[in-house]
Design a protein around this motif. Structure first.
Motif, PDB file in Angstrom:
ATOM      1  N   GLY A  22       0.818  -1.211   0.000  1.00  0.00           N
ATOM      2  CA  GLY A  22       0.000   0.000   0.000  1.00  0.00           C
ATOM      3  C   GLY A  22       0.848   1.256   0.000  1.00  0.00           C
ATOM      4  O   GLY A  22       0.599   2.193  -0.767  1.00  0.00           O
ATOM      5  N   LEU A  23       1.882   1.303   0.839  1.00  0.00           N
ATOM      6  CA  LEU A  23       2.758   2.471   0.900  1.00  0.00           C
ATOM      7  C   LEU A  23       3.574   2.611  -0.380  1.00  0.00           C
ATOM      8  O   LEU A  23       3.885   3.726  -0.821  1.00  0.00           O
ATOM      9  N   PHE A  24       3.914   1.476  -1.004  1.00  0.00           N
ATOM     10  CA  PHE A  24       4.603   1.507  -2.299  1.00  0.00           C
ATOM     11  C   PHE A  24       3.713   2.175  -3.343  1.00  0.00           C
ATOM     12  O   PHE A  24       4.161   3.021  -4.123  1.00  0.00           O
ATOM     13  N   LEU A  25       2.435   1.814  -3.350  1.00  0.00           N
ATOM     14  CA  LEU A  25       1.493   2.405  -4.305  1.00  0.00           C
ATOM     15  C   LEU A  25       1.222   3.871  -3.981  1.00  0.00           C
ATOM     16  O   LEU A  25       0.997   4.679  -4.888  1.00  0.00           O
ATOM     17  N   VAL A  26       1.248   4.209  -2.703  1.00  0.00           N
ATOM     18  CA  VAL A  26       1.082   5.607  -2.292  1.00  0.00           C
ATOM     19  C   VAL A  26       2.202   6.467  -2.879  1.00  0.00           C
ATOM     20  O   VAL A  26       1.960   7.575  -3.382  1.00  0.00           O
ATOM     21  N   SER A  27       3.437   5.951  -2.842  1.00  0.00           N
ATOM     22  CA  SER A  27       4.566   6.693  -3.415  1.00  0.00           C
ATOM     23  C   SER A  27       4.425   6.819  -4.932  1.00  0.00           C
ATOM     24  O   SER A  27       4.761   7.865  -5.508  1.00  0.00           O
ATOM     25  N   PHE A  28       3.909   5.769  -5.570  1.00  0.00           N
ATOM     26  CA  PHE A  28       3.698   5.838  -7.019  1.00  0.00           C
ATOM     27  C   PHE A  28       2.668   6.902  -7.372  1.00  0.00           C
ATOM     28  O   PHE A  28       2.830   7.635  -8.363  1.00  0.00           O
ATOM     29  N   LEU A  29       1.606   7.007  -6.580  1.00  0.00           N
ATOM     30  CA  LEU A  29       0.556   7.984  -6.866  1.00  0.00           C
ATOM     31  C   LEU A  29       1.091   9.410  -6.846  1.00  0.00           C
ATOM     32  O   LEU A  29       0.615  10.264  -7.599  1.00  0.00           O
ATOM     33  N   ILE A  30       2.080   9.673  -5.995  1.00  0.00           N
ATOM     34  CA  ILE A  30       2.669  11.007  -5.945  1.00  0.00           C
ATOM     35  C   ILE A  30       3.332  11.338  -7.278  1.00  0.00           C
ATOM     36  O   ILE A  30       3.140  12.420  -7.848  1.00  0.00           O
ATOM     37  N   VAL A  31       4.104  10.370  -7.804  1.00  0.00           N
ATOM     38  CA  VAL A  31       4.789  10.566  -9.083  1.00  0.00           C
ATOM     39  C   VAL A  31       3.774  10.685 -10.224  1.00  0.00           C
ATOM     40  O   VAL A  31       3.862  11.586 -11.068  1.00  0.00           O
ATOM     41  N   HIS A  32       2.803   9.785 -10.227  1.00  0.00           N
ATOM     42  CA  HIS A  32       1.794   9.761 -11.293  1.00  0.00           C
ATOM     43  C   HIS A  32       0.970  11.042 -11.293  1.00  0.00           C
ATOM     44  O   HIS A  32       0.727  11.640 -12.352  1.00  0.00           O
ATOM     45  N   CYS A  33       0.560  11.472 -10.104  1.00  0.00           N
ATOM     46  CA  CYS A  33      -0.243  12.693  -9.999  1.00  0.00           C
ATOM     47  C   CYS A  33       0.587  13.914 -10.376  1.00  0.00           C
ATOM     48  O   CYS A  33       0.093  14.829 -11.051  1.00  0.00           O
ATOM     49  N   GLY A  34       1.864  13.924  -9.956  1.00  0.00           N
ATOM     50  CA  GLY A  34       2.735  15.053 -10.284  1.00  0.00           C
ATOM     51  C   GLY A  34       2.927  15.211 -11.782  1.00  0.00           C
ATOM     52  O   GLY A  34       2.865  16.329 -12.311  1.00  0.00           O
ATOM     53  N   LEU A  35       3.128  14.082 -12.480  1.00  0.00           N
ATOM     54  CA  LEU A  35       3.293  14.137 -13.934  1.00  0.00           C
ATOM     55  C   LEU A  35       2.006  14.597 -14.606  1.00  0.00           C
ATOM     56  O   LEU A  35       2.015  15.490 -15.468  1.00  0.00           O
ATOM     57  N   ASN A  36       0.891  14.011 -14.220  1.00  0.00           N
ATOM     58  CA  ASN A  36      -0.389  14.372 -14.829  1.00  0.00           C
ATOM     59  C   ASN A  36      -0.777  15.816 -14.564  1.00  0.00           C
ATOM     60  O   ASN A  36      -1.416  16.469 -15.396  1.00  0.00           O
ATOM     61  N   ALA A  37      -0.395  16.309 -13.384  1.00  0.00           N
ATOM     62  CA  ALA A  37      -0.768  17.679 -13.008  1.00  0.00           C
ATOM     63  C   ALA A  37      -0.064  18.728 -13.858  1.00  0.00           C
ATOM     64  O   ALA A  37      -0.454  19.905 -13.834  1.00  0.00           O
ATOM     65  N   THR A  38       0.949  18.329 -14.634  1.00  0.00           N
ATOM     66  CA  THR A  38       1.618  19.293 -15.517  1.00  0.00           C
ATOM     67  C   THR A  38       0.684  19.808 -16.611  1.00  0.00           C
ATOM     68  O   THR A  38       1.000  20.813 -17.259  1.00  0.00           O
ATOM     69  N   ILE A  39      -0.462  19.148 -16.799  1.00  0.00           N
ATOM     70  CA  ILE A  39      -1.427  19.667 -17.783  1.00  0.00           C
ATOM     71  C   ILE A  39      -1.960  21.023 -17.340  1.00  0.00           C
ATOM     72  O   ILE A  39      -2.409  21.822 -18.168  1.00  0.00           O
ATOM     73  N   GLY A  44      -0.476  23.522 -23.626  1.00  0.00           N
ATOM     74  CA  GLY A  44      -0.886  22.654 -24.729  1.00  0.00           C
ATOM     75  C   GLY A  44      -0.457  21.215 -24.542  1.00  0.00           C
ATOM     76  O   GLY A  44      -0.436  20.445 -25.513  1.00  0.00           O
ATOM     77  N   GLY A  45      -0.111  20.858 -23.325  1.00  0.00           N
ATOM     78  CA  GLY A  45       0.282  19.480 -23.041  1.00  0.00           C
ATOM     79  C   GLY A  45       1.726  19.163 -23.376  1.00  0.00           C
ATOM     80  O   GLY A  45       2.129  17.998 -23.322  1.00  0.00           O
ATOM     81  N   VAL A  46       2.530  20.199 -23.687  1.00  0.00           N
ATOM     82  CA  VAL A  46       3.928  19.975 -24.086  1.00  0.00           C
ATOM     83  C   VAL A  46       4.721  19.301 -22.963  1.00  0.00           C
ATOM     84  O   VAL A  46       5.387  18.275 -23.177  1.00  0.00           O
ATOM     85  N   THR A  47       4.666  19.859 -21.760  1.00  0.00           N
ATOM     86  CA  THR A  47       5.403  19.295 -20.626  1.00  0.00           C
ATOM     87  C   THR A  47       4.898  17.902 -20.294  1.00  0.00           C
ATOM     88  O   THR A  47       5.695  16.985 -20.026  1.00  0.00           O
ATOM     89  N   PHE A  48       3.586  17.732 -20.312  1.00  0.00           N
ATOM     90  CA  PHE A  48       2.996  16.426 -20.024  1.00  0.00           C
ATOM     91  C   PHE A  48       3.464  15.387 -21.035  1.00  0.00           C
ATOM     92  O   PHE A  48       3.864  14.279 -20.659  1.00  0.00           O
ATOM     93  N   ASN A  49       3.429  15.722 -22.320  1.00  0.00           N
ATOM     94  CA  ASN A  49       3.846  14.772 -23.364  1.00  0.00           C
ATOM     95  C   ASN A  49       5.324  14.422 -23.249  1.00  0.00           C
ATOM     96  O   ASN A  49       5.711  13.261 -23.463  1.00  0.00           O
ATOM     97  N   GLU A  50       6.158  15.400 -22.903  1.00  0.00           N
ATOM     98  CA  GLU A  50       7.582  15.138 -22.730  1.00  0.00           C
ATOM     99  C   GLU A  50       7.812  14.180 -21.555  1.00  0.00           C
ATOM    100  O   GLU A  50       8.626  13.257 -21.651  1.00  0.00           O
ATOM    101  N   GLY A  51       7.091  14.417 -20.470  1.00  0.00           N
ATOM    102  CA  GLY A  51       7.210  13.531 -19.312  1.00  0.00           C
ATOM    103  C   GLY A  51       6.704  12.131 -19.612  1.00  0.00           C
ATOM    104  O   GLY A  51       7.325  11.142 -19.221  1.00  0.00           O
ATOM    105  N   ALA A  52       5.579  12.048 -20.330  1.00  0.00           N
ATOM    106  CA  ALA A  52       5.004  10.748 -20.677  1.00  0.00           C
ATOM    107  C   ALA A  52       5.935   9.976 -21.611  1.00  0.00           C
ATOM    108  O   ALA A  52       6.082   8.749 -21.475  1.00  0.00           O
ATOM    109  N   GLU A  53       6.572  10.683 -22.537  1.00  0.00           N
ATOM    110  CA  GLU A  53       7.497  10.020 -23.466  1.00  0.00           C
ATOM    111  C   GLU A  53       8.728   9.500 -22.729  1.00  0.00           C
ATOM    112  O   GLU A  53       9.209   8.395 -23.003  1.00  0.00           O
TER     113      GLU A  53
END
Length: 222
Positions: A22-39, A44-53
């Protein structure tokens, strides 16, 4: 390895495994949310697309994806085992008034919340992970950000995602502090702080994830 199997199948072992994954997944959510929040940078999604790539092509990240799926699978299976154990121990459900007096409703509904999250996760993986990893639809002309805009154009999908985020918030609200308790980090001096941090984390993560489909649907970001 018999001792390990015996330990993991004990009541304490199952709770420890649930806490660690559970705590492992909690740490993943921070990274996932941080990347997605760049929108919300509204570029225009430039930062998000660069991070996703970067996430899609980096070999270390790709390896961690396998670890992530393994941790998620363990968390789901262990949660199912604990739920079945509780059912066997308590074949007759507690009276509603007694349950409400001793715990919050979301603490007693982790099985239901977990099931809803699993269904939501399947939908989410189909929309974005499957699209970006297992199809040839991702191009320079049609980026992952463009796909987000396409997916969240549907009001039904937005509603499903918001409900999924609400389920996630309640799941985290109980799971965060429960994980520390299972690990033995339960002390009158520190527990209130852990609960406060857990509540803030659950609300912020759920709110940010829910805000994304809403913002894209109503063209609040471009």
């Amino acid at each position: 390895m018999a001792w390990l199997s015996k330990s993991l199948n004990s009541s304490l072992g199952k709770k420890l495994l649930m806490a660690i994954t559970g705590l492992f997944l909690v740490s993943f959510l921070i990274v996932h949310c941080g990347l997605n929040a760049t929108i919300f940078l509204n570029d225009g999604g430039v930062t998000f697309n660069e991070g996703a790539e970067f996430m899609a092509k980096n070999p270390i990240i790709r390896t961690m994806e396998i670890v992530l799926f393994g941790g998620l699978l363990l968390h789901i299976l262990d949660g199912l085992r604990l739920w079945m154990d509780n059912k066997k121990k308590r074949p007759v459900a507690y009276a509603v008034i007694d349950g409400a007096a001793n715990s919050k409703w979301y603490s007693r509904s982790m099985g239901l919340l977990g099931t809803l999250l699993l269904l939501f996760l399947i939908i989410h993986l189909k929309h974005f992970w499957y699209f970006s990893r297992l199809t040839d639809n991702l191009t320079e002309e049609h980026t992952l950000y463009n796909e987000m805009q396409t997916v969240f154009a549907s009001p039904l999908v937005v509603i499903i995602y918001v409900l999924g985020c609400i389920s996630l918030g309640y799941h985290l609200l109980h799971g965060f502090q429960s994980a520390f308790q299972s690990l033995g980090w339960n002390h009158p001096k520190y527990t209130p702080t852990i609960k406060c941090i857990g509540a803030a984390y659950a609300i912020i993560i759920a709110a940010l994830f829910a805000a994304m489909p809403i913002a894209l649907h109503f063209n609040l970001i471009h």
